[in-house]
Every structure is written in structure tokens, then in C-alpha cells.
Design a protein around this motif. Structure first.
Motif, PDB file in Angstrom:
ATOM      1  N   GLY A 144       0.772  -1.224   0.000  1.00 44.06           N
ATOM      2  CA  GLY A 144       0.000   0.000   0.000  1.00 44.06           C
ATOM      3  C   GLY A 144       0.806   1.279   0.000  1.00 44.06           C
ATOM      4  O   GLY A 144       0.251   2.364  -0.179  1.00 44.06           O
ATOM      5  N   GLY A 145       2.124   1.184   0.159  1.00 43.41           N
ATOM      6  CA  GLY A 145       2.962   2.392   0.189  1.00 43.41           C
ATOM      7  C   GLY A 145       3.639   2.697  -1.122  1.00 43.41           C
ATOM      8  O   GLY A 145       4.537   3.551  -1.173  1.00 43.41           O
ATOM      9  N   PRO A 169      -6.546  -5.056  -4.979  1.00 46.10           N
ATOM     10  CA  PRO A 169      -7.875  -5.048  -5.615  1.00 46.10           C
ATOM     11  C   PRO A 169      -8.897  -4.359  -4.722  1.00 46.10           C
ATOM     12  O   PRO A 169      -8.695  -4.223  -3.505  1.00 46.10           O
ATOM     13  CB  PRO A 169      -8.186  -6.542  -5.773  1.00 46.10           C
ATOM     14  N   ASN A 170      -9.974  -3.915  -5.340  1.00 44.88           N
ATOM     15  CA  ASN A 170     -11.079  -3.264  -4.631  1.00 44.88           C
ATOM     16  C   ASN A 170     -10.639  -1.988  -3.923  1.00 44.88           C
ATOM     17  O   ASN A 170     -11.199  -1.608  -2.893  1.00 44.88           O
ATOM     18  CB  ASN A 170     -11.723  -4.230  -3.628  1.00 44.88           C
ATOM     19  N   THR A 171      -9.589  -1.354  -4.470  1.00 47.25           N
ATOM     20  CA  THR A 171      -9.154  -0.041  -3.980  1.00 47.25           C
ATOM     21  C   THR A 171      -8.917   0.857  -5.189  1.00 47.25           C
ATOM     22  O   THR A 171      -8.989   0.413  -6.339  1.00 47.25           O
ATOM     23  CB  THR A 171      -7.850  -0.135  -3.159  1.00 47.25           C
ATOM     24  N   ASP A 172      -8.626   2.121  -4.918  1.00 51.51           N
ATOM     25  CA  ASP A 172      -8.325   3.053  -6.010  1.00 51.51           C
ATOM     26  C   ASP A 172      -6.820   3.185  -6.233  1.00 51.51           C
ATOM     27  O   ASP A 172      -6.365   4.148  -6.862  1.00 51.51           O
ATOM     28  CB  ASP A 172      -8.942   4.420  -5.739  1.00 51.51           C
ATOM     29  N   ALA A 173      -6.027   2.205  -5.756  1.00 47.46           N
ATOM     30  CA  ALA A 173      -4.567   2.306  -5.857  1.00 47.46           C
ATOM     31  C   ALA A 173      -4.101   2.402  -7.306  1.00 47.46           C
ATOM     32  O   ALA A 173      -3.230   3.213  -7.640  1.00 47.46           O
ATOM     33  CB  ALA A 173      -3.912   1.114  -5.171  1.00 47.46           C
ATOM     34  N   ILE A 190      -0.215  -3.506 -18.420  1.00 48.82           N
ATOM     35  CA  ILE A 190      -0.606  -4.882 -18.133  1.00 48.82           C
ATOM     36  C   ILE A 190      -0.888  -5.051 -16.647  1.00 48.82           C
ATOM     37  O   ILE A 190      -0.311  -4.350 -15.818  1.00 48.82           O
ATOM     38  CB  ILE A 190       0.506  -5.862 -18.581  1.00 48.82           C
ATOM     39  N   THR A 191      -1.811  -5.969 -16.343  1.00 49.15           N
ATOM     40  CA  THR A 191      -2.066  -6.362 -14.963  1.00 49.15           C
ATOM     41  C   THR A 191      -1.679  -7.825 -14.804  1.00 49.15           C
ATOM     42  O   THR A 191      -2.109  -8.674 -15.593  1.00 49.15           O
ATOM     43  CB  THR A 191      -3.547  -6.179 -14.586  1.00 49.15           C
ATOM     44  N   GLU A 193      -1.796 -10.532 -11.849  1.00 52.46           N
ATOM     45  CA  GLU A 193      -2.342 -10.688 -10.513  1.00 52.46           C
ATOM     46  C   GLU A 193      -2.574  -9.298  -9.923  1.00 52.46           C
ATOM     47  O   GLU A 193      -3.322  -8.517 -10.464  1.00 52.46           O
ATOM     48  CB  GLU A 193      -1.429 -11.559  -9.644  1.00 52.46           C
ATOM     49  N   HIS A 194      -1.907  -8.972  -8.814  1.00 53.69           N
ATOM     50  CA  HIS A 194      -2.126  -7.659  -8.194  1.00 53.69           C
ATOM     51  C   HIS A 194      -1.119  -6.619  -8.682  1.00 53.69           C
ATOM     52  O   HIS A 194      -1.192  -5.457  -8.255  1.00 53.69           O
ATOM     53  CB  HIS A 194      -2.040  -7.772  -6.673  1.00 53.69           C
ATOM     54  N   ASP A 195      -0.191  -7.002  -9.529  1.00 58.89           N
ATOM     55  CA  ASP A 195       0.836  -6.078 -10.014  1.00 58.89           C
ATOM     56  C   ASP A 195       0.405  -5.419 -11.319  1.00 58.89           C
ATOM     57  O   ASP A 195      -0.108  -6.093 -12.225  1.00 58.89           O
ATOM     58  CB  ASP A 195       2.164  -6.807 -10.246  1.00 58.89           C
ATOM     59  N   HIS A 196       0.662  -4.120 -11.408  1.00 57.11           N
ATOM     60  CA  HIS A 196       0.444  -3.386 -12.657  1.00 57.11           C
ATOM     61  C   HIS A 196       1.807  -3.044 -13.255  1.00 57.11           C
ATOM     62  O   HIS A 196       2.714  -2.603 -12.543  1.00 57.11           O
ATOM     63  CB  HIS A 196      -0.356  -2.109 -12.405  1.00 57.11           C
ATOM     64  N   GLY A 197       1.927  -3.238 -14.568  1.00 60.82           N
ATOM     65  CA  GLY A 197       3.159  -2.948 -15.270  1.00 60.82           C
ATOM     66  C   GLY A 197       3.043  -1.659 -16.054  1.00 60.82           C
ATOM     67  O   GLY A 197       2.222  -1.553 -16.972  1.00 60.82           O
TER      68      GLY A 197
END
Length: 244
Positions: A144-145, A169-173, A190-191, A193-197
Motif C-alpha cells: 500500500g505504500g 484489488p477493490n481499492t483506487d490504488a 498490463i495487470t 495478478e495484483h501487479d500493474h506494469g
């Protein structure tokens, strides 16, 4: 599994293969893994390091120091934030230290947290300490940081080609990261899992970027006592950035 880039994946969803695909085959770049744990568990960069990349692992929890020493060539023990502190409060999940441990956990998780005092550095300071001539990659998973940490890097000057950041997920991060990184020339490609590239898409060879491949020798050093030296060999300059 392996790819045409020669990288054998150990990450959770092929993040290392995707990172390698953003560079020419055989490229050996320079990168950070922030929130590296023991340097091996589901690492986004271990396969890159094994393929010749220069990677600096950064981890706040000293319980992982022995693993980093055994598994990786270079590491630094500190937390990462937008602003440096000689000592700051880091919250460790007592039930599972690898999950949700961070500088600023949500209030719903605080009852399960143990508090540690750790040095906090910015990414600018870590880049200065690393001795790297440039920065091709930042992989960051700090519960989250991520956005606050990236605000501590001068993206307008150094703009790594690839940023991989965890977005819960389910956040505005993810939306907040897109809003912050977009003006610096990054696209959320690209996404995994929980990582965005995120990929940098502006031409870094513009005339007003002539100094960007020079190491910031004039940058201020880390604040006294903020953290120890980077453990590992001094880097050697081996590969040029694509198109440079």
C-alpha cells in the motif's frame, strides 16, 4: 518457465518474463526490487539477476537479512517512503510478516501489528547510494505504500523504462498510480495478478534529457545515520539502455 529472452521465471504471474520482454534480448539492465522479502520468494527480479541484471534488493524487515545475504548479490535494509527519516515506525504483521507489513497499515490491521524502528530512505537516496549509472526498472511491493515511495524518485529525470507496482484489488490504488505516473510519460500496460506494469513511452533521447544517463554525483547523500551501506559488489557498467 523460460522465455525467448533467456529468463527462467520464478515470479508469481510471469512478471519477470514481462519485464524482460520490454528490453532487447540479452539486455542486462539496472533495477530495484523494493519490498524484496528474502530475495527469492515470488521475486520479480531474481530471474533477471540470474540473467545478468544488476539488481538492488531493498527490505525493511531485518528478519529477512539472512535470506537476502544467501540469495542475492546486493541488498539494503531500510523502509522506503516519500520523505527520509533517520528512524521511523514500521508495522509488522505478527501473524504473517510477509503480508500487510508496512509503514502505514490500515487501521483495521493495527491490532495485529508489532512496531519496529527502522531507517526510512527515499528512492532518490537509494539510487544515489547504489552507484548505478541509470535505472531501468523499479519493482515495488510494499503493501500500500507504493505511490508514496514513487513520489520520492525524480521520475522527470531518471524515468526507469519499467515500473511494476502492486495495487490492491477493490481499492483506487491503480487509478491513483495512473494519475500520478501518466504525466511523466507512463502507460499502464498490463495487470499481472495484483501487479500493474507501467512502461515509459516518451523519447528519453530528447535534447533536454542529455544528462539523464549520468549518475547524480552532485545529489545529496543519505541523511547521516539513516541506513548502512549497500551490501554487495560495486556495479560494473555492461549494457547500454535500448536505443541509447
Amino acid at each position: 518457465c523460460a522465455s525467448s529472452t533467456g529468463v527462467f521465471s520464478v515470479s508469481s504471474a510471469g512478471q519477470d518474463l514481462w519485464i524482460a520482454s520490454q528490453f532487447p534480448g540479452g539486455y542486462q539492465g539496472w533495477g530495484f526490487e523494493i519490498g524484496a522479502v528474502d530475495g527469492k520468494l515470488l521475486s520479480n527480479t531474481l530471474a533477471l539477476e540470474n540473467a545478468g541484471w544488476n539488481i538492488l534488493c531493498v527490505e525493511a524487515m531485518h528478519l529477512h537479512a539472512a535470506g537476502l545475504f544467501a540469495n542475492r548479490r546486493r541488498f539494503l535494509m531500510c523502509a522506503v517512503g516519500q520523505h527520509a527519516e533517520e528512524w521511523g515506525n514500521f508495522h509488522v504483521n505478527a501473524h504473517n510478516p510477509t503480508a500487510y507489513s508496512s509503514l502505514a497499515p490500515g487501521p483495521e490491521r493495527m491490532p495485529h501489528m508489532m512496531e519496529l524502528r527502522v531507517p526510512i530512505l527515499t528512492l532518490n537516496q537509494i539510487f544515489y547510494m547504489s552507484g548505478f549509472p541509470r535505472l531501468d526498472l523499479v519493482s515495488i511491493d510494499i503493501e500500500g505504500g507504493e505511490l508514496e515511495a514513487l513520489k520520492g524518485l525524480d521520475l522527470a529525470r531518471w524515468h526507469p523504462q519499467v515500473i511494476v507496482a502492486e495495487c490492491w484489488p477493490n481499492t483506487d490504488a491503480a487509478e491513483k498510480l495512473r494519475d500520478y505516473l501518466g504525466p511523466f510519460g507512463y502507460r499502464d500496460q498490463i495487470t499481472m495478478e495484483h501487479d500493474h506494469g507501467f512502461v515509459y513511452e516518451r523519447d528519453y533521447r530528447r535534447a533536454d534529457r542529455q544528462d539523464e544517463h549520468q549518475h547524480p554525483e552532485a545529489a545529496p547523500p543519505a541523511e547521516p545515520g539513516a541506513a548502512g551501506q549497500v551490501r554487495g559488489p560495486r556495479p560494473r557498467r555492461r549494457s547500454r539502455r535500448p536505443g541509447a
